[in-house]
Design an enzyme around this catalytic site. Structure first.
Site, PDB file in Angstrom:
ATOM      1  N   GLU A  59       5.922 129.970  33.199  1.00 42.37           N
ATOM      2  CA  GLU A  59       6.639 131.202  33.590  1.00 42.37           C
ATOM      3  C   GLU A  59       5.876 132.498  33.287  1.00 42.37           C
ATOM      4  OE1 GLU A  59      10.502 130.895  31.740  1.00 42.37           O
ATOM      5  OE2 GLU A  59      11.085 129.249  33.047  1.00 42.37           O
ATOM      6  N   ASN A  85       3.394 125.826  35.272  1.00 42.78           N
ATOM      7  CA  ASN A  85       4.789 125.513  35.625  1.00 42.78           C
ATOM      8  C   ASN A  85       5.574 126.812  35.769  1.00 42.78           C
ATOM      9  OD1 ASN A  85       6.843 123.311  35.801  1.00 42.78           O
ATOM     10  ND2 ASN A  85       7.710 124.268  33.966  1.00 42.78           N
ATOM     11  N   HIS A  99      14.947 125.122  40.108  1.00 38.80           N
ATOM     12  CA  HIS A  99      16.338 125.401  39.724  1.00 38.80           C
ATOM     13  C   HIS A  99      16.971 126.158  40.891  1.00 38.80           C
ATOM     14  CE1 HIS A  99      15.727 124.084  35.620  1.00 38.80           C
ATOM     15  NE2 HIS A  99      14.681 124.875  35.496  1.00 38.80           N
ATOM     16  N   GLU A 151      11.852 120.428  37.124  1.00 40.93           N
ATOM     17  CA  GLU A 151      13.111 120.709  36.421  1.00 40.93           C
ATOM     18  C   GLU A 151      14.262 120.806  37.415  1.00 40.93           C
ATOM     19  OE1 GLU A 151      12.706 124.112  33.774  1.00 40.93           O
ATOM     20  OE2 GLU A 151      10.681 123.536  33.213  1.00 40.93           O
ATOM     21  N   ASP A 156      17.404 121.037  39.495  1.00 41.10           N
ATOM     22  CA  ASP A 156      18.877 121.025  39.511  1.00 41.10           C
ATOM     23  C   ASP A 156      19.322 121.941  40.637  1.00 41.10           C
ATOM     24  OD1 ASP A 156      18.439 123.517  38.215  1.00 41.10           O
ATOM     25  OD2 ASP A 156      19.175 122.792  36.282  1.00 41.10           O
TER      26      ASP A 156
HETATM   27  C1  XIL Z   1      16.106 125.379  28.896  1.00 35.51           C
HETATM   28  C2  XIL Z   1      16.880 124.274  28.201  1.00 35.51           C
HETATM   29  O1  XIL Z   1      17.429 123.429  29.199  1.00 35.51           O
HETATM   30  C3  XIL Z   1      17.969 124.854  27.339  1.00 35.51           C
HETATM   31  O2  XIL Z   1      18.563 123.828  26.545  1.00 35.51           O
HETATM   32  C4  XIL Z   1      17.404 125.924  26.423  1.00 35.51           C
HETATM   33  O3  XIL Z   1      18.460 126.547  25.742  1.00 35.51           O
HETATM   34  C5  XIL Z   1      16.623 126.970  27.211  1.00 35.51           C
HETATM   35  O4  XIL Z   1      15.619 126.322  27.959  1.00 35.51           O
HETATM   36  N1  XIL Z   1      12.713 126.806  32.414  1.00 35.51           N
HETATM   37  C6  XIL Z   1      12.079 125.957  31.531  1.00 35.51           C
HETATM   38  C7  XIL Z   1      12.883 125.130  30.598  1.00 35.51           C
HETATM   39  O5  XIL Z   1      10.849 125.811  31.583  1.00 35.51           O
HETATM   40  O6  XIL Z   1      12.218 124.916  29.387  1.00 35.51           O
HETATM   41  C8  XIL Z   1      14.231 125.725  30.350  1.00 35.51           C
HETATM   42  O7  XIL Z   1      14.995 124.816  29.559  1.00 35.51           O
HETATM   43  C9  XIL Z   1      14.916 126.062  31.657  1.00 35.51           C
HETATM   44  C10 XIL Z   1      14.139 127.049  32.452  1.00 35.51           C
END
Ligand code: XIL
Length: 299
Positions: A127, A169, A206, A235, A237
């Site tokens: 990020e 990432n 996401h 990741e 969802d």
């Molecule tokens: C999130 C986790 O799912 C949570 O439990 C935590 O509180 C915050 O981080 N991008 C990422 C992940 O790279 O590491 C994040 O995970 C979600 C967004």
């Protein structure tokens, strides 16, 4: 095939999930996770605050809990994440300049040494770009150590564990038309041209009403892959868990040879960091949702 992992393996890919160490004593959770997935990412346990809570004092207790569960159950592990503006321990938040740069390097070396040869892909940098139309780097304490912090992180990582694939990432880089996507693309192209070691790009994926899935995701995956890196959905969802959108994402990955696998960000909706969006493949009772069937059929 009757599980996500086995179905993905038919085309040489993996299907993974984020695992939270605190849930490994929940038998409903572990039963589903063990049955369906063949790759694991620690949801929080390999982050900077968890692995180096005090400077120079590494703690892999929780990370190893996830790692050992995964390996004992025959799964591969993605490492997440070594350099990030978020979830930094307090001591790191208070550093700047050369001291922070050195702390980042020491952190990468410390964590990668512990897992040397054991991690298939590492999210080296997470990020690092700004949202919106600027295409700029995110203004973080790491960025303020100098624009070269990302390449220094990757060069450090390559030397620390030459066997690991090294990934950049990020989120909101799935839509090919977005400035952030183009900015990351330009960085990866530059790294490949200059020989900065980078092997893969992770697309968090996401998807929600603010950053919806767009049909040009496949163009994005293809374009990055054409630079000579693997791509992965890291990741996933989807707000509301539309079966159609889930199938579209799977089909986009399958359409790109260098798309090596898909990871969903949790097992049941109740395990999700965005549980109110019910974005995952299993409901709170551990039942398969329509999106599950849609994904399985698409794989
Ligand atoms: C999130 C986790 O799912 C949570 O439990 C935590 O509180 C915050 O981080 N991008 C990422 C992940 O790279 O590491 C994040 O995970 C979600 C967004």
């Amino acid at each position: 095939e009757s599980t996500l992992g086995a179905a993905a393996a038919q085309s040489g890919r993996y299907f993974g999930t984020a695992i939270a160490s605190g849930k490994l004593n929940d038998p409903v959770y572990t039963t589903i996770a063990n049955r369906e997935f063949n790759s694991v990412t620690a949801e929080n346990e390999m982050k900077i605050d968890a692995t180096e809570p005090q400077r120079g004092r590494f703690d892999f207790t929780a990370a190893d809990r996830v790692y050992n569960w995964a390996v004992q159950n025959g799964k591969e592990v993605r490492g997440h994440t070594l350099a990030w503006h978020s979830q930094q321990p307090g001591w790191m938040q208070n550093l700047s300049g050369g001291a922070l740069r050195q702390a980042m390097i020491d952190h990468i070396n410390g964590v990668m040494a512990h897992y040397k040869g054991k991690i298939v892909q590492w999210d080296v940098v997470n990020e690092a770009f700004e949202d919106g139309d600027s295409g700029a780097r995110r203004n973080s304490n790491l960025q303020r150590t100098g624009n070269d912090w990302i390449e220094v992180a990757f060069r450090t990582a390559r030397a620390a564990d030459p066997a690991a694939k090294l990934c950049y990432n990020d989120y909101n880089i799935e839509n090919w038309n977005w400035a952030k996507t183009q900015a990351v693309y330009a960085m990866v192209r530059d790294f490949k041209q200059r020989g900065v070691p980078i092997d893969c790009v992770g697309f968090q994926s996401h998807f929600n009403s603010g950053s919806p899935y767009n049909g040009n995701f496949r163009t994005t995956l293809r374009s990055f892959a054409a630079l000579g890196v693997d791509v992965a959905i890291t990741e996933l969802d989807i707000q509301g868990a539309s079966p159609t959108t889930y199938a579209n994402v799977v089909n986009d990955c399958l359409a790109v040879e260098r798309c090596v696998g898909i990871t969903v960000w949790g097992v049941r909706d109740t395990d999700s960091w965005r549980s109110e969006q019910t974005p995952l493949l299993f409901d709170g009772g551990g039942n398969k949702k329509p999106a599950y069937t849609s994904v399985l059929n698409a794989l």
